[in-house]
Motif scaffolding. Structure first.
Motif, PDB file in Angstrom:
ATOM      1  N   MET A 157       0.807  -1.215   0.000  1.00 11.41           N
ATOM      2  CA  MET A 157       0.000   0.000   0.000  1.00 11.41           C
ATOM      3  C   MET A 157       0.843   1.269   0.000  1.00 11.41           C
ATOM      4  O   MET A 157       0.376   2.331  -0.402  1.00 11.41           O
ATOM      5  N   LYS A 158       2.097   1.178   0.452  1.00  5.51           N
ATOM      6  CA  LYS A 158       2.913   2.392   0.574  1.00  5.51           C
ATOM      7  C   LYS A 158       3.126   3.062  -0.778  1.00  5.51           C
ATOM      8  O   LYS A 158       3.225   4.283  -0.867  1.00  5.51           O
ATOM      9  N   THR A 159       3.163   2.276  -1.859  1.00  2.00           N
ATOM     10  CA  THR A 159       3.317   2.868  -3.189  1.00  2.00           C
ATOM     11  C   THR A 159       2.103   3.720  -3.536  1.00  2.00           C
ATOM     12  O   THR A 159       2.229   4.815  -4.102  1.00  2.00           O
ATOM     13  N   THR A 160       0.923   3.231  -3.185  1.00  5.28           N
ATOM     14  CA  THR A 160      -0.299   4.007  -3.407  1.00  5.28           C
ATOM     15  C   THR A 160      -0.253   5.302  -2.616  1.00  5.28           C
ATOM     16  O   THR A 160      -0.612   6.375  -3.128  1.00  5.28           O
ATOM     17  N   ILE A 161       0.205   5.222  -1.367  1.00 10.39           N
ATOM     18  CA  ILE A 161       0.280   6.409  -0.513  1.00 10.39           C
ATOM     19  C   ILE A 161       1.249   7.426  -1.094  1.00 10.39           C
ATOM     20  O   ILE A 161       0.941   8.624  -1.180  1.00 10.39           O
ATOM     21  N   VAL A 162       2.430   6.970  -1.518  1.00 15.44           N
ATOM     22  CA  VAL A 162       3.445   7.882  -2.052  1.00 15.44           C
ATOM     23  C   VAL A 162       2.914   8.597  -3.293  1.00 15.44           C
ATOM     24  O   VAL A 162       2.941   9.834  -3.372  1.00 15.44           O
ATOM     25  N   TYR A 163       2.416   7.836  -4.255  1.00 18.51           N
ATOM     26  CA  TYR A 163       1.904   8.462  -5.482  1.00 18.51           C
ATOM     27  C   TYR A 163       0.685   9.325  -5.192  1.00 18.51           C
ATOM     28  O   TYR A 163       0.516  10.398  -5.788  1.00 18.51           O
ATOM     29  N   GLY A 164      -0.167   8.858  -4.285  1.00 20.61           N
ATOM     30  CA  GLY A 164      -1.362   9.625  -3.943  1.00 20.61           C
ATOM     31  C   GLY A 164      -1.028  10.952  -3.287  1.00 20.61           C
ATOM     32  O   GLY A 164      -1.648  11.981  -3.586  1.00 20.61           O
ATOM     33  N   VAL A 165      -0.051  10.939  -2.385  1.00 16.53           N
ATOM     34  CA  VAL A 165       0.351  12.184  -1.715  1.00 16.53           C
ATOM     35  C   VAL A 165       0.993  13.140  -2.713  1.00 16.53           C
ATOM     36  O   VAL A 165       0.717  14.350  -2.697  1.00 16.53           O
ATOM     37  N   PHE A 166       1.837  12.617  -3.603  1.00 18.12           N
ATOM     38  CA  PHE A 166       2.437  13.479  -4.625  1.00 18.12           C
ATOM     39  C   PHE A 166       1.353  14.145  -5.468  1.00 18.12           C
ATOM     40  O   PHE A 166       1.402  15.354  -5.725  1.00 18.12           O
ATOM     41  N   SER A 167       0.375  13.354  -5.894  1.00 21.12           N
ATOM     42  CA  SER A 167      -0.715  13.907  -6.694  1.00 21.12           C
ATOM     43  C   SER A 167      -1.505  14.944  -5.900  1.00 21.12           C
ATOM     44  O   SER A 167      -1.847  16.014  -6.416  1.00 21.12           O
ATOM     45  N   GLY A 168      -1.770  14.635  -4.624  1.00 26.61           N
ATOM     46  CA  GLY A 168      -2.525  15.559  -3.788  1.00 26.61           C
ATOM     47  C   GLY A 168      -1.798  16.874  -3.555  1.00 26.61           C
ATOM     48  O   GLY A 168      -2.403  17.951  -3.599  1.00 26.61           O
ATOM     49  N   GLY A 218      -0.903  12.111 -13.664  1.00 27.31           N
ATOM     50  CA  GLY A 218      -0.089  10.914 -13.821  1.00 27.31           C
ATOM     51  C   GLY A 218       0.138  10.177 -12.516  1.00 27.31           C
ATOM     52  O   GLY A 218       0.024   8.943 -12.456  1.00 27.31           O
ATOM     53  N   PHE A 219       0.433  10.913 -11.444  1.00 21.96           N
ATOM     54  CA  PHE A 219       0.615  10.281 -10.138  1.00 21.96           C
ATOM     55  C   PHE A 219      -0.687   9.642  -9.653  1.00 21.96           C
ATOM     56  O   PHE A 219      -0.666   8.566  -9.031  1.00 21.96           O
ATOM     57  N   ALA A 220      -1.811  10.301  -9.917  1.00 13.94           N
ATOM     58  CA  ALA A 220      -3.104   9.741  -9.515  1.00 13.94           C
ATOM     59  C   ALA A 220      -3.360   8.416 -10.241  1.00 13.94           C
ATOM     60  O   ALA A 220      -3.839   7.443  -9.637  1.00 13.94           O
ATOM     61  N   VAL A 221      -3.016   8.375 -11.531  1.00 12.51           N
ATOM     62  CA  VAL A 221      -3.190   7.141 -12.306  1.00 12.51           C
ATOM     63  C   VAL A 221      -2.297   6.034 -11.748  1.00 12.51           C
ATOM     64  O   VAL A 221      -2.727   4.878 -11.613  1.00 12.51           O
ATOM     65  N   LEU A 222      -1.056   6.362 -11.401  1.00 12.69           N
ATOM     66  CA  LEU A 222      -0.149   5.357 -10.839  1.00 12.69           C
ATOM     67  C   LEU A 222      -0.645   4.844  -9.494  1.00 12.69           C
ATOM     68  O   LEU A 222      -0.513   3.654  -9.185  1.00 12.69           O
ATOM     69  N   ALA A 223      -1.206   5.739  -8.678  1.00 14.26           N
ATOM     70  CA  ALA A 223      -1.747   5.325  -7.378  1.00 14.26           C
ATOM     71  C   ALA A 223      -2.888   4.323  -7.564  1.00 14.26           C
ATOM     72  O   ALA A 223      -2.945   3.283  -6.892  1.00 14.26           O
ATOM     73  N   VAL A 224      -3.792   4.629  -8.489  1.00 16.84           N
ATOM     74  CA  VAL A 224      -4.909   3.717  -8.768  1.00 16.84           C
ATOM     75  C   VAL A 224      -4.389   2.414  -9.365  1.00 16.84           C
ATOM     76  O   VAL A 224      -4.847   1.323  -8.999  1.00 16.84           O
ATOM     77  N   ALA A 225      -3.402   2.524 -10.267  1.00 19.61           N
ATOM     78  CA  ALA A 225      -2.838   1.332 -10.893  1.00 19.61           C
ATOM     79  C   ALA A 225      -2.216   0.409  -9.850  1.00 19.61           C
ATOM     80  O   ALA A 225      -2.369  -0.818  -9.923  1.00 19.61           O
ATOM     81  N   ASN A 226      -1.498   0.986  -8.870  1.00 20.18           N
ATOM     82  CA  ASN A 226      -0.895   0.148  -7.833  1.00 20.18           C
ATOM     83  C   ASN A 226      -1.953  -0.601  -7.032  1.00 20.18           C
ATOM     84  O   ASN A 226      -1.780  -1.778  -6.697  1.00 20.18           O
ATOM     85  N   GLU A 227      -3.047   0.091  -6.710  1.00 17.64           N
ATOM     86  CA  GLU A 227      -4.129  -0.573  -5.978  1.00 17.64           C
ATOM     87  C   GLU A 227      -4.678  -1.748  -6.778  1.00 17.64           C
ATOM     88  O   GLU A 227      -4.918  -2.830  -6.227  1.00 17.64           O
TER      89      GLU A 227
END
Length: 203
Positions: free
Chosen positions: A99-110, A148-157
């Motif tokens: 899940m940490k990958t989702t958090i990292v990409y999600g925070v960057f996007s946010g 792009g970061f949001a897409v990566l976060a969703v992709a990781n999930e």
């Protein structure tokens, strides 16, 4: 305040990319094994995760020693890896590390999105020294990278919840970084007209 020092770019790449590659190698060697530690059985994935954390910290320490600085993104990523790596070991549950990958990409996007709502580019604040570019270019790049970061976060999930751990490790180690690099390269090539050439006074 530490003064920025120049370091061999190949050595920098080794220090930045070495720990994830080391995690991949460790996982391949340990994935079929179980380890009894203090009466608790841990999978090879979790042992590889625990070993990855000090490797990453050592690489960051060497990079800091050589360059005299660490970026805010590097520090944040290190905190997230330590935190979720610790949760993975404490609860003996590999889902935390995934899940940490989702958090990292999600925070960057946010964070990028928050800056956009304020009419600012936080990306420029971090990268302007490396890539001099006009403000309009930074705003365009920030909007696209936010998405792009949001897409990566969703992709990781989707990947870790639906595919095997083997596939997740391969995509996490190579797929996401390569996709992000190619996306950035594509965007920068498309924004060439906004780059500031040496001697250009238009800031």
């Amino acid at each position: 305040m530490s003064q920025k020092k120049h370091v061999n770019p190949i050595l920098r790449q080794v220090l930045e990319l070495g720990p994830p590659v080391a995690f991949f190698v460790l996982y391949l060697k340990l994935r079929d094994q179980n380890f009894d530690i203090a009466g608790t059985e841990y999978s090879g994935f979790i042992v590889a995760t625990v070993l990855f954390v000090p490797l990453m910290l050592a690489a960051m320490a060497i990079l800091w020693r050589l360059t005299g600085q660490l970026s805010r993104l590097q520090i944040f990523t290190a905190f997230i890896v330590i935190f979720f790596g610790g949760l993975t070991a404490w609860f003996n549950d590999e889902r935390f590390f995934k899940m940490k990958t989702t958090i990292v990409y999600g925070v960057f996007s946010g964070l990028l999105g928050l800056g956009l709502m304020q009419g600012r580019s936080y990306l420029a604040f971090v990268m302007a020294d490396m890539l001099p570019m006009k403000e309009i270019g930074w705003m365009i790049l920030t909007r696209r990278l936010c998405l792009g970061f949001a897409v990566l976060a969703v992709a990781n999930e989707l990947v870790w919840r639906t595919l095997s751990t083997d596939l997740w490790v391969k995509i996490e180690t190579f797929g996401f970084p390569v996709a992000l690099f190619l996306f950035l390269w594509w965007q920068v090539m498309g924004l060439q007209k906004y780059l500031i050439e040496p001697g250009d006074s238009d800031l």
